[in-house]
Design a protein around this motif. Structure first.
Motif, short mmCIF file in Angstrom:
data_model
loop_
_atom_site.label_atom_id
_atom_site.label_comp_id
_atom_site.label_asym_id
_atom_site.label_seq_id
_atom_site.Cartn_x
_atom_site.Cartn_y
_atom_site.Cartn_z
N ALA A 171 14.73 -23.78 -43.39
CA ALA A 171 15.74 -24.67 -42.80
C ALA A 171 15.09 -25.96 -42.29
O ALA A 171 15.65 -27.06 -42.47
N GLU A 172 13.94 -25.84 -41.67
CA GLU A 172 13.23 -27.03 -41.20
C GLU A 172 12.82 -27.92 -42.37
O GLU A 172 12.99 -29.14 -42.33
N ARG A 173 12.31 -27.30 -43.40
CA ARG A 173 11.90 -28.07 -44.58
C ARG A 173 13.09 -28.79 -45.19
O ARG A 173 13.00 -29.99 -45.52
N LYS A 174 14.22 -28.12 -45.33
CA LYS A 174 15.41 -28.74 -45.92
C LYS A 174 15.87 -29.91 -45.07
O LYS A 174 16.26 -30.96 -45.59
N ARG A 175 15.83 -29.74 -43.75
CA ARG A 175 16.28 -30.79 -42.83
C ARG A 175 15.39 -32.02 -42.95
O ARG A 175 15.87 -33.16 -42.99
N LYS A 176 14.08 -31.81 -43.02
CA LYS A 176 13.16 -32.93 -43.11
C LYS A 176 13.22 -33.59 -44.49
O LYS A 176 13.16 -34.82 -44.60
N GLU A 177 13.32 -32.79 -45.53
CA GLU A 177 13.37 -33.36 -46.87
C GLU A 177 14.63 -34.18 -47.11
O GLU A 177 14.62 -35.12 -47.90
N ALA A 178 15.70 -33.84 -46.38
CA ALA A 178 16.95 -34.58 -46.53
C ALA A 178 16.82 -36.03 -46.07
O ALA A 178 17.58 -36.90 -46.48
N ILE A 179 15.81 -36.29 -45.22
CA ILE A 179 15.60 -37.64 -44.70
C ILE A 179 14.84 -38.50 -45.70
O ILE A 179 14.99 -39.72 -45.74
N ILE A 180 14.03 -37.86 -46.54
CA ILE A 180 13.17 -38.59 -47.48
C ILE A 180 14.01 -39.13 -48.64
O ILE A 180 14.72 -38.36 -49.30
N PRO A 181 13.97 -40.42 -48.92
CA PRO A 181 14.79 -40.97 -50.00
C PRO A 181 14.60 -40.26 -51.34
O PRO A 181 15.57 -40.09 -52.09
N TRP A 182 13.40 -39.82 -51.65
CA TRP A 182 13.15 -39.14 -52.92
C TRP A 182 13.67 -37.71 -52.91
O TRP A 182 13.73 -37.06 -53.96
N GLY A 183 14.05 -37.21 -51.75
CA GLY A 183 14.72 -35.92 -51.65
C GLY A 183 13.83 -34.70 -51.56
O GLY A 183 14.32 -33.57 -51.58
N ARG A 184 12.53 -34.90 -51.44
CA ARG A 184 11.62 -33.75 -51.32
C ARG A 184 10.33 -34.17 -50.66
O ARG A 184 10.00 -35.37 -50.60
N ALA A 185 9.59 -33.18 -50.19
CA ALA A 185 8.25 -33.43 -49.68
C ALA A 185 7.28 -33.55 -50.86
O ALA A 185 7.58 -33.12 -51.98
N GLY A 186 6.12 -34.13 -50.59
CA GLY A 186 5.12 -34.29 -51.63
C GLY A 186 4.21 -33.09 -51.75
O GLY A 186 4.19 -32.20 -50.89
N LYS A 187 3.45 -33.07 -52.83
CA LYS A 187 2.49 -32.00 -53.08
C LYS A 187 1.07 -32.55 -52.96
O LYS A 187 0.80 -33.71 -53.30
N ALA A 188 0.17 -31.69 -52.48
CA ALA A 188 -1.22 -32.12 -52.33
C ALA A 188 -1.80 -32.58 -53.65
O ALA A 188 -2.60 -33.53 -53.70
N GLU A 189 -1.39 -31.95 -54.74
CA GLU A 189 -1.91 -32.32 -56.05
C GLU A 189 -1.52 -33.74 -56.46
O GLU A 189 -2.25 -34.42 -57.18
N GLU A 190 -0.34 -34.18 -56.00
CA GLU A 190 0.09 -35.55 -56.31
C GLU A 190 -0.79 -36.56 -55.59
O GLU A 190 -1.13 -37.62 -56.14
N VAL A 191 -1.16 -36.25 -54.36
CA VAL A 191 -2.07 -37.12 -53.62
C VAL A 191 -3.44 -37.13 -54.29
O VAL A 191 -4.07 -38.18 -54.44
N ALA A 192 -3.89 -35.95 -54.71
CA ALA A 192 -5.20 -35.85 -55.35
C ALA A 192 -5.26 -36.66 -56.65
O ALA A 192 -6.27 -37.29 -56.95
N ASP A 193 -4.19 -36.66 -57.42
CA ASP A 193 -4.15 -37.44 -58.66
C ASP A 193 -4.32 -38.94 -58.36
O ASP A 193 -5.00 -39.67 -59.09
N LEU A 194 -3.69 -39.38 -57.26
CA LEU A 194 -3.83 -40.78 -56.86
C LEU A 194 -5.27 -41.07 -56.44
O LEU A 194 -5.83 -42.12 -56.80
N VAL A 195 -5.87 -40.15 -55.71
CA VAL A 195 -7.26 -40.33 -55.28
C VAL A 195 -8.20 -40.42 -56.48
O VAL A 195 -9.07 -41.31 -56.53
N VAL A 196 -8.03 -39.54 -57.44
CA VAL A 196 -8.87 -39.58 -58.64
C VAL A 196 -8.72 -40.93 -59.35
O VAL A 196 -9.71 -41.53 -59.80
N PHE A 197 -7.50 -41.42 -59.45
CA PHE A 197 -7.29 -42.73 -60.07
C PHE A 197 -8.05 -43.82 -59.31
O PHE A 197 -8.76 -44.64 -59.93
#
Length: 257
Positions: A203-229
């Motif tokens: 419920a907390e996750r759904k409430r917080k994700e509803a605020i994010i324009p993209w509609g979801r929280a991010g994944k650590a792997e997505e951050v890591a891909d940016l770091v590698v780049f």
């Protein structure tokens, strides 16, 4: 984004975004040294995973806020892999949630030691280790959207991340003649142990994700891909900036009033 024949240090590499970065760097071909404080079993498991995949990795217990620990970390990494040309600063502590009137100096200092002093010490030792080398290097400092989006109760964390943004920009300017690029990454809500309550409570996750324009929280792997780049030759002309990865969350500042 081939990082073969390069060697990296990832602080805080035993969990969360640091773990994802270590695994992504190894997948790209880099030798990887990670740090841990208390999670030795987790660190050993990451090293084993990298080695099982044909890569090279070591884990070093180190408190990045302590100068002697940082010197020992680099000495062990250099002994294992030679000169370290890539550095990712992920080790850090989250905000305490303590109002300024009740925040003890020890608490403020504890977070700044990890989140600001740590990157200062590792960046300094990284640069010293490359003196006399002509190959340059690349640094990524893991910041946060809260380097510029403050929260009540976050005087410790927000101050550290704001300082880290300026450290990153200053070092980029200073080190450009040495072809050492310095960039930051500022994540928003990422599903790691720093957001454990959202992982545990749907419920907390759904409430917080509803605020994010993209509609979801991010994944650590997505951050890591940016770091590698940012660490790769593809990003050669990028230095002195902090890249936000937050699904548009910070775009909501000053909306609705």
């Amino acid at each position: 984004m081939d990082l073969s024949n390069q060697s990296a240090i990832v602080t805080g590499g035993s969990s969360g975004i640091g773990k994802a970065c270590a695994l992504a760097l190894a997948k790209a071909g880099a030798n990887v040294a990670i740090t841990y404080l208390s999670s030795e079993d987790e660190a050993d498991a990451i090293v084993a995973t990298i080695r099982d995949g044909g890569g090279k990795a070591i884990a070093v217990k180190a408190n990045v806020g302590h100068e002697d620990d940082v010197d020992r970390l680099f000495a062990e990494a250099e002994k294992a892999f030679g000169p370290i040309g890539l550095l990712v600063n992920c080790a850090g502590l989250n905000m305490s949630g303590t109002p300024i009137a009740r925040m003890e100096l020890d608490q403020f200092d504890r977070v700044l030691r990890a989140d600001l002093y740590g990157p200062f010490l590792t960046c300094r030792r990284f640069v010293r280790g490359l003196e006399g080398q002509k190959s340059g290097g690349r640094i990524v400092n893991m910041s946060s959207i809260h380097e510029r989006a403050p929260r009540a109760g976050g005087a410790d964390y927000d101050s550290a991340k704001g300082g880290l943004a300026q450290l990153t920009a200053t070092l980029a300017l200073e080190l450009a003649p040495n072809r050492i690029a310095v960039n930051g990454v500022a994540p928003g809500m990422i599903l790691t142990p720093m957001n454990q309550s959202a992982l545990d409570d749907a419920a907390e996750r759904k409430r917080k994700e509803a605020i994010i324009p993209w509609g979801r929280a991010g994944k650590a792997e997505e951050v890591a891909d940016l770091v590698v780049f940012l660490l790769s030759p593809t990003a050669d002309y990028i230095t002195g900036t902090t890249v936000t990865i937050d699904g548009g969350l910070t775009l909501l500042t000053a909306q609705g009033a």
